[in-house]
Design a protein around this motif. Structure first.
Motif, PDB file in Angstrom:
ATOM      1  N   VAL A  95       0.872  -1.175   0.000  1.00 44.28           N
ATOM      2  CA  VAL A  95       0.000   0.000   0.000  1.00 44.28           C
ATOM      3  C   VAL A  95       0.908   1.223   0.000  1.00 44.28           C
ATOM      4  CG1 VAL A  95      -1.831   1.255   1.202  1.00 44.28           C
ATOM      5  CG2 VAL A  95      -1.765  -1.254   1.292  1.00 44.28           C
ATOM      6  N   ARG A  99      -1.454   6.746   0.071  1.00 41.13           N
ATOM      7  CA  ARG A  99      -2.804   6.199   0.260  1.00 41.13           C
ATOM      8  C   ARG A  99      -3.114   6.032   1.749  1.00 41.13           C
ATOM      9  NH1 ARG A  99      -5.039   1.750  -3.513  1.00 41.13           N
ATOM     10  NH2 ARG A  99      -7.089   2.677  -3.492  1.00 41.13           N
ATOM     11  N   ILE A 103      -6.043   8.099   4.064  1.00 44.54           N
ATOM     12  CA  ILE A 103      -7.155   7.411   4.734  1.00 44.54           C
ATOM     13  C   ILE A 103      -7.278   7.831   6.198  1.00 44.54           C
ATOM     14  CG2 ILE A 103      -7.964   5.135   5.514  1.00 44.54           C
ATOM     15  CD1 ILE A 103      -6.848   4.036   2.842  1.00 44.54           C
ATOM     16  N   THR A 159     -12.021   2.347  14.528  1.00 42.82           N
ATOM     17  CA  THR A 159     -11.623   2.800  13.195  1.00 42.82           C
ATOM     18  C   THR A 159     -10.183   2.380  12.873  1.00 42.82           C
ATOM     19  OG1 THR A 159     -10.997   4.999  14.015  1.00 42.82           O
ATOM     20  CG2 THR A 159     -13.237   4.743  13.135  1.00 42.82           C
ATOM     21  N   GLY A 162     -10.193  -1.275  12.050  1.00 42.01           N
ATOM     22  CA  GLY A 162     -10.782  -1.399  10.709  1.00 42.01           C
ATOM     23  C   GLY A 162      -9.793  -1.025   9.623  1.00 42.01           C
ATOM     24  N   PHE A 163      -9.038   0.037   9.838  1.00 43.79           N
ATOM     25  CA  PHE A 163      -8.015   0.465   8.888  1.00 43.79           C
ATOM     26  C   PHE A 163      -6.952  -0.608   8.708  1.00 43.79           C
ATOM     27  CE2 PHE A 163      -3.843   2.891   8.663  1.00 43.79           C
ATOM     28  CZ  PHE A 163      -3.885   3.137   7.300  1.00 43.79           C
ATOM     29  N   ILE A 165      -7.211  -3.830   9.300  1.00 45.11           N
ATOM     30  CA  ILE A 165      -7.814  -4.967   8.599  1.00 45.11           C
ATOM     31  C   ILE A 165      -7.919  -4.652   7.106  1.00 45.11           C
ATOM     32  CG2 ILE A 165      -9.972  -6.265   8.304  1.00 45.11           C
ATOM     33  CD1 ILE A 165     -10.291  -6.060  11.392  1.00 45.11           C
ATOM     34  N   TRP A 166      -8.331  -3.430   6.789  1.00 45.05           N
ATOM     35  CA  TRP A 166      -8.436  -3.028   5.385  1.00 45.05           C
ATOM     36  C   TRP A 166      -7.087  -3.168   4.678  1.00 45.05           C
ATOM     37  CZ3 TRP A 166      -5.888   0.783   2.684  1.00 45.05           C
ATOM     38  CH2 TRP A 166      -6.312   0.962   1.359  1.00 45.05           C
ATOM     39  N   LEU A 167      -5.990  -2.774   5.345  1.00 42.45           N
ATOM     40  CA  LEU A 167      -4.669  -2.900   4.731  1.00 42.45           C
ATOM     41  C   LEU A 167      -4.385  -4.348   4.330  1.00 42.45           C
ATOM     42  CD1 LEU A 167      -2.486  -0.637   7.079  1.00 42.45           C
ATOM     43  CD2 LEU A 167      -3.144  -0.146   4.711  1.00 42.45           C
ATOM     44  N   VAL A 169      -6.596  -6.867   3.911  1.00 43.16           N
ATOM     45  CA  VAL A 169      -7.556  -7.315   2.891  1.00 43.16           C
ATOM     46  C   VAL A 169      -7.190  -6.743   1.518  1.00 43.16           C
ATOM     47  CG1 VAL A 169      -9.978  -7.131   2.163  1.00 43.16           C
ATOM     48  CG2 VAL A 169      -9.419  -7.712   4.534  1.00 43.16           C
ATOM     49  N   TRP A 170      -6.861  -5.465   1.467  1.00 41.66           N
ATOM     50  CA  TRP A 170      -6.486  -4.822   0.204  1.00 41.66           C
ATOM     51  C   TRP A 170      -5.266  -5.507  -0.407  1.00 41.66           C
ATOM     52  CZ3 TRP A 170      -2.273  -2.427  -1.914  1.00 41.66           C
ATOM     53  CH2 TRP A 170      -2.487  -1.650  -3.057  1.00 41.66           C
ATOM     54  N   ARG A 171      -4.271  -5.769   0.422  1.00 42.70           N
ATOM     55  CA  ARG A 171      -3.039  -6.391  -0.076  1.00 42.70           C
ATOM     56  C   ARG A 171      -3.302  -7.804  -0.580  1.00 42.70           C
ATOM     57  NH1 ARG A 171       1.865  -6.109   3.624  1.00 42.70           N
ATOM     58  NH2 ARG A 171       2.922  -6.395   1.638  1.00 42.70           N
TER      59      ARG A 171
END
Length: 183
Positions: A95, A99, A103, A159, A162-163, A165-167, A169-171
């Motif tokens: 990432v 970016r 966020i 939050t 969540g951020f 986890i998003w990292l 999942v995105w990767r």
């Protein structure tokens, strides 16, 4: 005797690492600075009576700034380090720092809106939002400020997790996409 692993823990340049870690901390610090400036005006006692004295500071604006600095170090650097390792470590697509830094203000906005909503409920009802044991007193300014603070702590954790986890999942999604296209 077993050998300790050698080599770098993270294959990343210092410039990128510092950009992520200190950039996220700077965003958290700026948020804490602005947040504490209005909070101390709602309830000065929140900082002067219910926090220990800090560095001999008596000016309320400076006191709020000092507490903002102190309060931002652990969460800001911790989130920055976690984002660095989860967003850039390993072999999955990375990432970009830009970016990540774009966020974090959205996380801060959601956190603050949740805190303001809790403060508004306490202000409108004159009642605590959380169990009374969380409040050092039942005066309206403390009800408002403490409701905001507790909510911001809770929302900040949610939050931030969540951020992170998003990292991951995105990767993983980008890695699967790259594997399918042969890139």
């Amino acid at each position: 005797m077993p050998q300790l692993p050698s080599g770098r823990l993270l294959n990343e340049t210092r410039a990128v690492s510092y950009t992520i870690v200190f950039g996220i901390w700077a965003e958290v610090f700026l948020y804490c600075l602005l947040h504490d400036q209005y909070l101390i005006r709602i309830s000065p006692k929140h900082f002067t009576l219910y926090h220990p004295p800090l560095w001999g500071i008596e000016d309320l604006t400076l006191l709020a700034a000092a507490w903002a600095f102190r309060a931002s170090v652990g969460p800001g650097l911790g989130l920055g380090l976690a984002a660095l390792f989860l967003g850039r470590g390993g072999s999955l697509p990375r990432v970009e720092p830009r970016r990540m830094l774009a966020i974090v203000p959205w996380l801060i906005l959601v956190t603050e809106l949740c805190g303001l909503a809790a403060g508004a409920v306490a202000w409108k009802t004159g009642r605590p939002v959380y169990p009374e044991a969380i409040y050092p007193e039942m005066g309206l300014p403390i009800l408002i400020s403490q409701s905001i603070q507790v909510t911001c702590y809770l929302a900040g954790v949610v939050t931030s997790v969540g951020f992170l986890i998003w990292l991951v999942v995105w990767r993983r999604a980008k890695g699967r996409g790259a594997a399918r296209t042969g890139a």
